[in-house]
Every structure is written in C-alpha cells, then in structure tokens.
Design a protein around this motif. Structure first.
Motif, PDB file in Angstrom:
ATOM      1  N   VAL A 161      12.170   9.489   9.267  1.00 10.87           N
ATOM      2  CA  VAL A 161      13.835   8.993   9.462  1.00 10.87           C
ATOM      3  C   VAL A 161      13.553   8.425   7.222  1.00 10.87           C
ATOM      4  O   VAL A 161      14.929   8.490   7.576  1.00 10.87           O
ATOM      5  CB  VAL A 161      13.648   7.887  10.658  1.00 10.87           C
ATOM      6  CG1 VAL A 161      13.717   9.007  11.485  1.00 10.87           C
ATOM      7  CG2 VAL A 161      12.461   6.512   9.759  1.00 10.87           C
ATOM      8  N   ALA A 162      12.415   8.595   7.353  1.00 13.01           N
ATOM      9  CA  ALA A 162      12.751   7.866   5.494  1.00 13.01           C
ATOM     10  C   ALA A 162      11.318   8.614   4.831  1.00 13.01           C
ATOM     11  O   ALA A 162      10.603   8.644   5.354  1.00 13.01           O
ATOM     12  CB  ALA A 162      13.357   6.181   5.792  1.00 13.01           C
ATOM     13  N   ALA A 163      11.650   8.659   3.819  1.00 13.45           N
ATOM     14  CA  ALA A 163      10.461   8.662   2.260  1.00 13.45           C
ATOM     15  C   ALA A 163      10.543   7.535   1.689  1.00 13.45           C
ATOM     16  O   ALA A 163      11.974   7.259   0.502  1.00 13.45           O
ATOM     17  CB  ALA A 163      10.626   9.763   2.034  1.00 13.45           C
ATOM     18  N   VAL A 164       9.256   7.288   1.322  1.00 15.73           N
ATOM     19  CA  VAL A 164       8.984   5.944  -0.078  1.00 15.73           C
ATOM     20  C   VAL A 164       8.931   7.783  -1.304  1.00 15.73           C
ATOM     21  O   VAL A 164       7.650   7.641  -1.115  1.00 15.73           O
ATOM     22  CB  VAL A 164       7.889   5.327   0.310  1.00 15.73           C
ATOM     23  CG1 VAL A 164       8.231   4.354  -0.837  1.00 15.73           C
ATOM     24  CG2 VAL A 164       8.500   4.236   1.866  1.00 15.73           C
ATOM     25  N   ILE A 165       9.247   6.975  -2.173  1.00 19.49           N
ATOM     26  CA  ILE A 165       9.029   8.159  -3.489  1.00 19.49           C
ATOM     27  C   ILE A 165       9.068   7.445  -4.914  1.00 19.49           C
ATOM     28  O   ILE A 165       9.398   6.466  -5.176  1.00 19.49           O
ATOM     29  CB  ILE A 165       9.592   9.397  -3.359  1.00 19.49           C
ATOM     30  CG1 ILE A 165      11.249   9.074  -3.840  1.00 19.49           C
ATOM     31  CG2 ILE A 165       9.783  10.356  -2.669  1.00 19.49           C
ATOM     32  CD1 ILE A 165      11.843  10.585  -4.779  1.00 19.49           C
ATOM     33  N   ASP A 166       8.423   7.482  -5.603  1.00 20.99           N
ATOM     34  CA  ASP A 166       8.761   7.127  -6.957  1.00 20.99           C
ATOM     35  C   ASP A 166       9.560   6.690  -7.401  1.00 20.99           C
ATOM     36  O   ASP A 166      10.007   7.793  -7.559  1.00 20.99           O
ATOM     37  CB  ASP A 166       6.789   7.980  -8.204  1.00 20.99           C
ATOM     38  CG  ASP A 166       7.022   6.878  -9.274  1.00 20.99           C
ATOM     39  OD1 ASP A 166       6.284   6.229  -9.229  1.00 20.99           O
ATOM     40  OD2 ASP A 166       7.454   8.095 -10.507  1.00 20.99           O
ATOM     41  N   ALA A 167       9.797   5.550  -8.262  1.00 22.33           N
ATOM     42  CA  ALA A 167      11.097   5.396  -9.053  1.00 22.33           C
ATOM     43  C   ALA A 167      11.605   6.900  -9.594  1.00 22.33           C
ATOM     44  O   ALA A 167      12.926   8.176 -10.036  1.00 22.33           O
ATOM     45  CB  ALA A 167      10.949   4.214  -9.105  1.00 22.33           C
ATOM     46  N   GLU A 168      10.413   7.068 -10.373  1.00 21.45           N
ATOM     47  CA  GLU A 168      10.639   8.461 -11.429  1.00 21.45           C
ATOM     48  C   GLU A 168      10.658   9.310 -11.142  1.00 21.45           C
ATOM     49  O   GLU A 168      11.122  10.269 -12.144  1.00 21.45           O
ATOM     50  CB  GLU A 168       9.859   7.594 -12.474  1.00 21.45           C
ATOM     51  CG  GLU A 168       9.563   6.834 -13.248  1.00 21.45           C
ATOM     52  CD  GLU A 168       8.625   6.211 -14.749  1.00 21.45           C
ATOM     53  OE1 GLU A 168       7.585   7.482 -14.833  1.00 21.45           O
ATOM     54  OE2 GLU A 168       8.246   5.680 -14.948  1.00 21.45           O
ATOM     55  N   GLU A 198       0.803  -1.358   0.291  1.00 19.19           N
ATOM     56  CA  GLU A 198       0.017  -0.145  -0.525  1.00 19.19           C
ATOM     57  C   GLU A 198       0.836   1.217   0.551  1.00 19.19           C
ATOM     58  O   GLU A 198       0.593   2.466  -0.887  1.00 19.19           O
ATOM     59  CB  GLU A 198      -0.961   0.162   1.550  1.00 19.19           C
ATOM     60  CG  GLU A 198      -1.785  -0.685   1.023  1.00 19.19           C
ATOM     61  CD  GLU A 198      -2.433  -0.699   2.608  1.00 19.19           C
ATOM     62  OE1 GLU A 198      -3.189  -0.199   2.836  1.00 19.19           O
ATOM     63  OE2 GLU A 198      -3.142  -1.614   2.802  1.00 19.19           O
ATOM     64  N   VAL A 199       1.538   1.800   0.023  1.00 18.15           N
ATOM     65  CA  VAL A 199       2.800   2.030   0.780  1.00 18.15           C
ATOM     66  C   VAL A 199       3.503   2.486  -0.575  1.00 18.15           C
ATOM     67  O   VAL A 199       3.342   3.678  -1.181  1.00 18.15           O
ATOM     68  CB  VAL A 199       3.616   2.359   1.668  1.00 18.15           C
ATOM     69  CG1 VAL A 199       5.279   3.100   1.620  1.00 18.15           C
ATOM     70  CG2 VAL A 199       3.066   2.253   2.922  1.00 18.15           C
ATOM     71  N   VAL A 200       4.115   1.898  -1.628  1.00 18.15           N
ATOM     72  CA  VAL A 200       4.550   1.978  -2.776  1.00 18.15           C
ATOM     73  C   VAL A 200       3.338   2.355  -3.352  1.00 18.15           C
ATOM     74  O   VAL A 200       3.684   3.045  -4.356  1.00 18.15           O
ATOM     75  CB  VAL A 200       5.002   0.747  -2.754  1.00 18.15           C
ATOM     76  CG1 VAL A 200       5.511   0.364  -4.421  1.00 18.15           C
ATOM     77  CG2 VAL A 200       6.486  -0.079  -1.884  1.00 18.15           C
TER      78      VAL A 200
END
Length: 84
Positions: free
Chosen positions: A33-40, A12-14
């Motif tokens: 402490v971190a972030a998940v972002i779209d690769a593009e 879900e996060v991705v």
C-alpha cells in the motif's frame, strides 16, 4: 512489512530505506500500500521522470512539425503566457 509493524519500528524503517537505498514496502492485508524511500532517491526519481516527460513532449512537438502542423510564432507563445 505490515503498516502496523512499521508504525512500531518507524525509526528502523526510515534508517533501512535511507542507508540501504532500497524501498521498504508497507503492506496491509498482504497487499503493498505504500513505500518508504530515501528522500534523495525520491528527488532523483522525480527529476528523472520530469526529464523523461520533457523528452517525450519534445519528441511529440518534432513529430507535429514533421507532419506539417502549423508553427506558433514565439511572440504569440509569449503573449499567450502573459510574458509579452
């Protein structure tokens, strides 16, 4: 979102980062402490940062030239880089 919650809901996060094009910040003890972002999106950010660094280096080089710093001949640059 806490790291623990993110671990339990990783898919879900991705998807949220990929579809929403907004970072999902992960926290631990209330601190990011971190972030998940779209690769593009990351690729675009890295390219923009590299472009900015190049612009800043070119500006600094122009300022050195304007200040009368001695120029380095192209043949010397190639030799220093092992290209000649």
């Amino acid at each position: 979102m806490t790291v623990t919650d993110a671990r339990a809901r990783l898919a879900e996060v991705v998807d949220a980062a990929r579809v929403g094009h907004a970072p999902v910040y992960l926290t631990r003890r209330g601190r990011r402490v971190a972030a998940v972002i779209d690769a593009e999106d990351l690729d675009r950010l890295v390219a923009a940062a590299e472009d900015l660094a190049d612009i800043e280096a070119a500006t600094a080089a122009r300022e050195e030239m304007d200040a009368g710093e001695p120029l380095i001949p192209w043949e010397q640059v190639k030799a220093d880089l092992g290209l000649a």
